[in-house]
Design a protein around this motif. Structure first.
Motif, PDB file in Angstrom:
ATOM      1  N   ASN A 140       0.909  -1.278  -0.036  1.00  0.00           N
ATOM      2  CA  ASN A 140      -0.038   0.009  -0.083  1.00  0.00           C
ATOM      3  C   ASN A 140       0.955   1.265   0.074  1.00  0.00           C
ATOM      4  O   ASN A 140       1.865   1.278   0.725  1.00  0.00           O
ATOM      5  CB  ASN A 140      -0.869   0.071   1.213  1.00  0.00           C
ATOM      6  CG  ASN A 140      -1.962   0.839   1.022  1.00  0.00           C
ATOM      7  OD1 ASN A 140      -1.874   1.891   0.587  1.00  0.00           O
ATOM      8  ND2 ASN A 140      -3.171   0.634   1.730  1.00  0.00           N
TER       9      ASN A 140
ATOM     10  N   VAL B 264       0.286   4.188   0.834  1.00  0.00           N
ATOM     11  CA  VAL B 264       0.427   5.183   2.093  1.00  0.00           C
ATOM     12  C   VAL B 264       1.284   4.363   3.201  1.00  0.00           C
ATOM     13  O   VAL B 264       1.851   5.261   4.006  1.00  0.00           O
ATOM     14  CB  VAL B 264      -1.155   5.086   2.561  1.00  0.00           C
ATOM     15  CG1 VAL B 264      -1.279   5.941   3.872  1.00  0.00           C
ATOM     16  CG2 VAL B 264      -2.460   5.626   1.659  1.00  0.00           C
ATOM     17  N   ARG B 265       1.270   3.283   3.228  1.00  0.00           N
ATOM     18  CA  ARG B 265       2.333   2.745   4.365  1.00  0.00           C
ATOM     19  C   ARG B 265       3.761   2.826   3.925  1.00  0.00           C
ATOM     20  O   ARG B 265       4.364   3.000   4.723  1.00  0.00           O
ATOM     21  CB  ARG B 265       1.835   1.161   4.508  1.00  0.00           C
ATOM     22  CG  ARG B 265       2.447   0.443   5.578  1.00  0.00           C
ATOM     23  CD  ARG B 265       2.357  -1.068   5.465  1.00  0.00           C
ATOM     24  NE  ARG B 265       0.693  -1.434   5.409  1.00  0.00           N
ATOM     25  CZ  ARG B 265       0.013  -1.885   6.097  1.00  0.00           C
ATOM     26  NH1 ARG B 265       0.661  -1.851   7.499  1.00  0.00           N
ATOM     27  NH2 ARG B 265      -1.192  -2.301   6.006  1.00  0.00           N
TER      28      ARG B 265
ATOM     29  N   MET C 161       4.134   6.242   5.445  1.00  0.00           N
ATOM     30  CA  MET C 161       4.347   6.015   7.107  1.00  0.00           C
ATOM     31  C   MET C 161       5.735   5.383   7.325  1.00  0.00           C
ATOM     32  O   MET C 161       6.268   5.858   8.408  1.00  0.00           O
ATOM     33  CB  MET C 161       3.305   4.995   7.457  1.00  0.00           C
ATOM     34  CG  MET C 161       1.933   5.579   7.745  1.00  0.00           C
ATOM     35  SD  MET C 161       0.595   4.703   8.576  1.00  0.00           S
ATOM     36  CE  MET C 161      -0.248   3.831   7.420  1.00  0.00           C
TER      37      MET C 161
ATOM     38  N   LEU D  20       1.560  12.844  -0.208  1.00  0.00           N
ATOM     39  CA  LEU D  20       0.061  12.550  -0.220  1.00  0.00           C
ATOM     40  C   LEU D  20      -0.607  12.948  -1.453  1.00  0.00           C
ATOM     41  O   LEU D  20      -1.546  12.520  -1.944  1.00  0.00           O
ATOM     42  CB  LEU D  20      -0.507  12.838   1.315  1.00  0.00           C
ATOM     43  CG  LEU D  20      -0.084  11.909   2.375  1.00  0.00           C
ATOM     44  CD1 LEU D  20      -0.433  12.536   3.628  1.00  0.00           C
ATOM     45  CD2 LEU D  20      -0.494  10.651   2.026  1.00  0.00           C
TER      46      LEU D  20
ATOM     47  N   VAL E 134      -3.861   1.638  -5.237  1.00  0.00           N
ATOM     48  CA  VAL E 134      -2.529   2.325  -4.506  1.00  0.00           C
ATOM     49  C   VAL E 134      -1.837   0.994  -4.277  1.00  0.00           C
ATOM     50  O   VAL E 134      -0.759   1.249  -3.394  1.00  0.00           O
ATOM     51  CB  VAL E 134      -3.119   2.468  -2.940  1.00  0.00           C
ATOM     52  CG1 VAL E 134      -3.995   4.086  -3.051  1.00  0.00           C
ATOM     53  CG2 VAL E 134      -4.212   1.802  -2.351  1.00  0.00           C
TER      54      VAL E 134
END
Lengths: 198, 109
Positions: free
Chosen positions: B34, B36-37, B40, B86, B99
Motif C-alpha cells: 500500500n 500510504v504505508r 508511513m 500524499l 494504491v
C-alpha cells in the motif's frame, strides 16, 4: 540509585517498548487504519523520549507537527483512497520479505555494534536543561538564520505544490483571453488516463 | 538549573531504539504494497534519525544544542514531504485507480 533515576529508567523502558512495538505494528498490521493510529502512538512516544532528554520545545513541536498535522494528513489520505482491493500475489513476494528482513536485521546488528563499540566522549558538557528553548531561539536567529528562512520558502513551495498536484477542478477557458485552455496534460475528473491492466 | 543529564539511561540505549525504528522503517519501505504505508515507513525512518540527533545533542553537545535545531529542521522538511507525497498519491490514485505499489510500474522496463 535515587527515585528520580528509577522513574526515568521506567519511563524510558515503557516509551521505548511502545516505540518498538508500534513501529512493528505500523509495518506489519494488515489493516492500514490501525497502522495509522499506531503511527500516532509512535510519534507520541518519541515526543516522550524527547522530554526525557530535556528537550521540551522539540517535544511540543513533535506533537504539534507529527501527531497534529502529518498523522491527520495520513488519515485523510487513507479515507480518500480507501478502496478494498485484494492485492494479487506477485511471484517471489515471500522470498523478498525474507531477504529484506535479513538485510534489515544485518543493518540493525551493524548499527548496534557501532553504537556499543564506539568510545563516545562521555560525559560531555553539562546540559543546559530548561534553557534549551531560549538557546534554540538564539540559534535560529543567529547562525541558523539562512536555513530558517529557507525552511519558510520550502514550506510555501510544498503548500503550493500540494495544492497544484491534488486539485481536480480546472478552468475550461483561459481567464484572461477567453480562449479554450489546453488541457492535454491536466487530468480530468473520473477519466483515468491509465487504467490498462497488465 | 542544570540537570545532570548523563543519567542512568546510557546514550547507547537511545541509539539502539533509533536503530530498531530505522530498520523497521526500511523493511516497511521495501515490502509495503500500500502506497500510504510506504509514506508511513518514511516517517518512521525520519523519526529514528531525529531520536539520534536529540540523543547526541543532549549527551555530547549539552551547551550548544545544535542537534535540537537540526531536529526542528528535519521535522519541517518531513511535514513538507508528507504533504507533497500524499498529494502525489492522490493524483496517482485518480489516474490508476489503485494504491498497489506493484502496479505503479509505468516507468519500469
Amino acid at each position: 540509585m535515587t527515585l528520580a533515576s528509577t522513574t526515568q529508567l521506567i519511563c524510558f523502558a515503557v516509551l521505548s517498548l511502545t516505540v518498538v512495538v508500534g513501529a512493528f505494528g505500523v509495518v506489519l498490521l494488515p489493516n492500514i487504519v490501525y497502522s495509522a493510529f499506531l503511527l500516532g502512538g509512535v510519534f507520541l512516544s518519541v515526543a516522550g523520549l524527547y522530554l526525557l532528554l530535556n528537550a521540551s520545545f522539540v517535544a511540543a513541536a513533535q506533537v504539534l507537527v507529527y501527531v497534529g498535522a502529518v498523522n491527520v494528513l495520513i488519515l485523510f489520505a487513507i479515507m480518500l483512497v480507501n478502496k478494498r482491493e485484494d492485492l494479487s500475489d506477485s511471484s517471489g513476494l515471500a522470498l523478498r520479505r525474507v531477504l529484506s528482513a535479513g538485510v534489515c536485521g544485518g543493518l540493525f546488528v551493524l548499527l548496534t555494534r557501532v553504537a556499543v563499540t564506539t568510545p563516545w566522549a562521555l560525559p560531555g558538557p553539562a546540559s543546559i536543561g530548561e534553557e534549551a528553548t531560549a538557546r534554540i531561539g538564539e540559534h535560529l536567529f543567529s547562525d541558523y538564520l539562512l536555513p530558517f528562512e529557507l525552511a519558510s520558502v520550502l514550506l510555501l513551495m510544498a503548500m503550493i505544490g500540494a495544492i497544484v498536484l491534488a486539485r481536480r477542478d480546472v478552468f475550461a477557458s483561459d481567464v484572461i483571453t477567453g480562449e479554450p485552455a489546453d488541457q492535454g496534460l491536466i487530468e480530468k475528473a473520473r477519466t483515468p488516463l491509465l487504467t490498462s491492466k497488465p | 538549573m542544570s540537570l545532570s543529564l548523563p543519567t542512568e539511561i546510557p546514550l547507547q540505549a537511545f541509539l539502539v531504539v533509533a536503530a530498531v525504528l530505522f530498520c523497521a522503517g526500511v523493511w516497511g519501505l521495501i515490502n509495503s504494497r500500500n502506497a500510504v504505508r510506504v509514506l508511513m515507513s518514511i516517517e518512521l525512518m525520519l523519526n529514528a534519525v531525529n531520536i539520534n540527533l536529540m540523543a547526541f545533542s543532549s549527551y555530547l553537545d549539552g551547551q550548544l544544542i545544535r542537534g535540537q535545531v537540526f531536529a526542528i529542521f528535519v521535522i519541517t522538511v518531513a511535514a513538507a514531504e508528507a504533504a507533497v507525497g500524499l498529494a502525489i498519491l492522490l493524483s496517482l490514485y485518480r489516474n490508476r485507480e489503485t494504491v498497489d505499489m506493484e502496479r505503479f510500474n509505468l516507468l519500469r522496463w
